[in-house]
Each structure stands twice: as C-alpha cells, then as structure tokens.
Design an enzyme around this catalytic site. Structure first.
Site, mmCIF file in Angstrom:
data_model
loop_
_atom_site.group_PDB
_atom_site.id
_atom_site.type_symbol
_atom_site.label_atom_id
_atom_site.label_comp_id
_atom_site.label_asym_id
_atom_site.label_seq_id
_atom_site.Cartn_x
_atom_site.Cartn_y
_atom_site.Cartn_z
ATOM 1 N N SER A 1 -6.181 -2.717 15.193
ATOM 2 C CA SER A 1 -5.908 -2.749 15.617
ATOM 3 C C SER A 1 -6.736 -1.657 17.634
ATOM 4 O O SER A 1 -6.284 -1.819 18.372
ATOM 5 C CB SER A 1 -4.632 -1.229 14.893
ATOM 6 O OG SER A 1 -5.390 0.153 14.775
ATOM 7 N N ARG B 1 -11.565 7.578 3.317
ATOM 8 C CA ARG B 1 -10.820 6.479 2.398
ATOM 9 C C ARG B 1 -12.430 5.971 2.371
ATOM 10 O O ARG B 1 -12.302 4.556 1.316
ATOM 11 C CB ARG B 1 -9.928 5.423 3.440
ATOM 12 C CG ARG B 1 -8.888 6.498 3.439
ATOM 13 C CD ARG B 1 -7.471 5.025 4.022
ATOM 14 N NE ARG B 1 -6.492 5.920 4.392
ATOM 15 C CZ ARG B 1 -5.403 5.537 5.281
ATOM 16 N NH1 ARG B 1 -5.713 4.805 6.465
ATOM 17 N NH2 ARG B 1 -4.576 6.079 5.452
ATOM 18 N N LYS C 1 -11.917 -4.983 2.312
ATOM 19 C CA LYS C 1 -11.690 -3.733 4.292
ATOM 20 C C LYS C 1 -12.333 -3.000 3.765
ATOM 21 O O LYS C 1 -12.847 -1.642 3.149
ATOM 22 C CB LYS C 1 -10.331 -3.407 3.111
ATOM 23 C CG LYS C 1 -9.855 -2.622 4.227
ATOM 24 C CD LYS C 1 -8.048 -1.840 4.063
ATOM 25 C CE LYS C 1 -7.371 -1.483 5.235
ATOM 26 N NZ LYS C 1 -6.105 -0.330 4.462
ATOM 27 N N TYR D 1 -2.171 -8.320 16.563
ATOM 28 C CA TYR D 1 -1.291 -7.854 17.503
ATOM 29 C C TYR D 1 -1.066 -9.028 18.494
ATOM 30 O O TYR D 1 -0.319 -8.633 19.641
ATOM 31 C CB TYR D 1 -1.662 -7.309 18.261
ATOM 32 C CG TYR D 1 -1.154 -5.136 16.835
ATOM 33 C CD1 TYR D 1 -0.053 -4.687 16.176
ATOM 34 C CD2 TYR D 1 -2.694 -5.182 15.992
ATOM 35 C CE1 TYR D 1 -0.294 -4.133 14.296
ATOM 36 C CE2 TYR D 1 -3.265 -4.857 15.360
ATOM 37 C CZ TYR D 1 -1.907 -4.705 14.817
ATOM 38 O OH TYR D 1 -1.780 -3.420 13.327
ATOM 39 N N CYS E 1 0.910 -1.704 -0.068
ATOM 40 C CA CYS E 1 -0.561 0.105 -0.330
ATOM 41 C C CYS E 1 1.062 1.280 -0.569
ATOM 42 O O CYS E 1 2.051 1.128 0.288
ATOM 43 C CB CYS E 1 -0.750 -0.332 1.300
ATOM 44 S SG CYS E 1 -2.294 1.641 0.949
ATOM 45 N N LYS F 1 -11.287 -7.311 7.056
ATOM 46 C CA LYS F 1 -10.829 -6.786 7.949
ATOM 47 C C LYS F 1 -11.346 -5.351 8.296
ATOM 48 O O LYS F 1 -11.938 -4.393 6.874
ATOM 49 C CB LYS F 1 -8.946 -6.129 7.209
ATOM 50 C CG LYS F 1 -8.163 -5.185 8.168
ATOM 51 C CD LYS F 1 -7.591 -4.321 7.357
ATOM 52 C CE LYS F 1 -6.728 -3.299 8.062
ATOM 53 N NZ LYS F 1 -5.629 -2.994 7.738
ATOM 54 N N CYS G 1 -4.127 6.048 -0.006
ATOM 55 C CA CYS G 1 -3.545 5.012 -0.581
ATOM 56 C C CYS G 1 -3.416 5.035 -1.632
ATOM 57 O O CYS G 1 -2.881 4.371 -2.601
ATOM 58 C CB CYS G 1 -4.631 3.263 0.366
ATOM 59 S SG CYS G 1 -5.068 3.675 1.939
#
Length: 326
Positions: free
Chosen positions: A274, A217, A195, A313, A120, A248, A130
């Site tokens: 995140s 976005r 996404k 994560y 990206c 996602k 992006c």
C-alpha cells in the site's frame, strides 16, 4: 575517434527493435489485485489513503470480480473487515465471515478467476496483532490452530489458494497438515515467506483498521536490515510445504526478491504494498511524476528482480496501460 565494433545504441534507435530486444515484459497474467470486503450491501467507499481502492460489500466485490476477469487479470487477493473484533479474531474463521462470503460469491459468477485469501488474524483482533496475545506477548503456538481453522474455512467457501501472512513459526506446516487431513491436498499455499516489519504498510492498516494497539510487529515480522534471514525463512516455508513463496514489501526489497529467485525454483510472488502504491499516486497527483510511466517502471523492476507474480493495487490500471501500448 575510433569507436568499438559494438555500439549499444544500434538496437535502441528503432522503437520496434527496442521492443523486440526487451529482456523483461509485463503482461496481464503477472498480476493479482487485492480487494477489501466489508459488511453491508451496496457499499463502495473509496479508501482515502489508497486512491482508486474501495471498501466493497459482497455484492460489490462480485461486480469487481466480473470486471477483473473481463480485464484478463488472473486473480484477486481477499481481505476482510469484520462486523466486530475480539481478542482471538473469531470472525476470521467464521463460516459467515466477509472473506468466506466473498469467496463463495465470486466463484459463482467468475469461476475461472483465481481467488486467493489472506490468512491472518490482524484485521479481526481488537488488539491489532496477528496472533493470540498474553499480556503483551504474541503466543506463536496458540495462534496456529486459529490460522488452520481460518484456512479451512476459506477453502470450504471456495478459495483456490490460501496465503498465510501472519509470520508465526510453523504455520505453513500446520496449515498443510490440516488441509491434507480435511481432503484438500490440491489446495496450494502461497506463503508470505519473507515479510518485513515495514513502514510501508500504513495505508493498508488504515484500510483494515489493524494498527497494533500496543507495541509493534517486530517480534514476528522480519527486521528490514536482514537479507540472509529471508532465505532461511523461505527455506523453512518450502520445507513445510509452501507451493509459492512471497517477499513483502517489493520495491525496498528488490535485492531480497533477487536472492530468493536465485535460491529456489518455486514460483515467487512479490507484494507491491500500500505505501509503495500510495507514494506513486500522491506524487502523480501533485504533478511530480507521470503516473503511468512511473507505476509501470516500478512494476517492471519487481518482475526484473525475479518475481513471477506481482500483487498490486495498480493491477487494473497496469493491464489497461499494457493493452493500450500493444
């Protein structure tokens, strides 16, 4: 009172039996750990909005990769922060870019560790979008060439899998054609197929300094209200040559993960993003949740919905918790 012949509690009474009849299990082989690569040497700086995650210089990424491999986590997903940003994200496709350097270094010390690279431009552009920008419009087709160049540079550096996350139309097909023309027919594409333009990316954007400098976005990432559209996006990426498809975020879109699982036999990844991770960490730090049980339950729900691969994560902790339970 007359009870039915079947009593559901019978197989729940004994801990060993509960384990034997468990329908969904997390294993260390389910996870991919994201890593953030930054310029410098000896850099290991914790990311405030992502507790337990750090900005890592290449030498520190190598140490992290060794530990990840020792834990039995199958792979890492690399994101890079450049020395400088510009309008077309030149460091995204520079042979000396951070992801390229990290991929090359990791493969030398942990050759069996799967190196997946995020393809990206958002981390590398000064506007935070992006793709290529004209005025305040993101120009789809002009972006494709830069994404192809980025993917090739990652593979040349040693990446095992490229993962385009930009959501430009046609990018999977363009990358597939380019890789094939360069002789990289063996390299898989893990497409961020569905996404969403989600509110749960905040800590990530803080970590890579990619907050858009104008607008948002929503003109290229998906509307959170749409589920049927996700299936169209997935089908498009499959037709263009995706080897693995991804949804996602994960937790707010478990229904989408399930629908995609029912619509394709391709391997399915889900990104526990995140914001999802940070929420659980914050609640645990305040004593509102037990971190271990809540995190494992969240990850289990993603696998139960149909994901084969979970990008999270929490991979390090999850693997250690799973090992301890065994």
């Amino acid at each position: 009172m007359q009870f039915p012949t079947y009593r559901a509690r019978r197989v729940r009474e004994h801990e060993v039996l509960r384990h034997l009849v468990q329908e969904t299990r997390l294993t260390r082989k389910d996870f991919i750990l994201p890593l953030f690569v930054v310029p410098g040497h000896g850099v290991r700086q914790e990311i405030a909005s992502l507790p337990g995650q750090s900005h890592l210089s290449v030498d520190q990424v190598v140490e992290e990769a060794r530990q990840v491999a020792d834990l039995g986590i199958p792979g890492v997903l690399l994101f890079g922060l450049p020395e400088s940003k510009d309008a077309v994200g030149r460091e995204a496709y520079s042979p000396s870019g951070m992801v390229q350097q990290a991929a090359q270094a990791i493969k030398k010390v942990a050759p069996r560790l799967l190196v997946v690279t995020d393809v990206c431009l958002c981390e590398y552009t000064d506007h935070g979008h992006c793709g290529v920008v004209e005025g305040e419009r993101i120009i789809n087709d002009l972006t494709l060439d830069l994404l192809c160049r980025t993917a090739v540079s990652h593979v040349e550096a040693g990446a095992d899998v490229v993962a385009p996350s930009d959501m430009m139309d046609g990018r999977v097909g363009a990358i597939r054609q380019t890789l094939d023309a360069k002789g990289y027919t063996h390299v898989p594409i893990m497409a961020y197929a569905a996404k969403y333009a989600s509110s749960f990316y905040g800590p990530f954007r803080d970590a890579v300094e990619s907050t858009p400098q104008f607008g948002d976005r929503r003109s290229y990432q998906m509307d959170p209200a749409n589920a049927r559209e996700a299936l169209r996006e997935v089908l498009m990426d499959i037709e263009e040559g995706a080897d693995i498809v991804m949804v996602k975020p994960a937790l707010p879109y478990l229904d989408v993960i399930y629908r995609v699982r029912q619509s394709t036999d391709l391997p399915l990844a889900a990104y526990h993003v995140s914001g999802e991770f940070a929420m659980l960490k914050a609640a645990a730090q305040r004593g509102w949740l037990d971190e271990k049980s809540a995190m494992l339950e969240a990850l289990l729900s993603i696998k139960r919905a149909g994901a084969d691969i979970i990008i999270t994560y929490a991979a390090r902790d999850a693997v250690q918790w799973i090992r301890a339970a065994d």
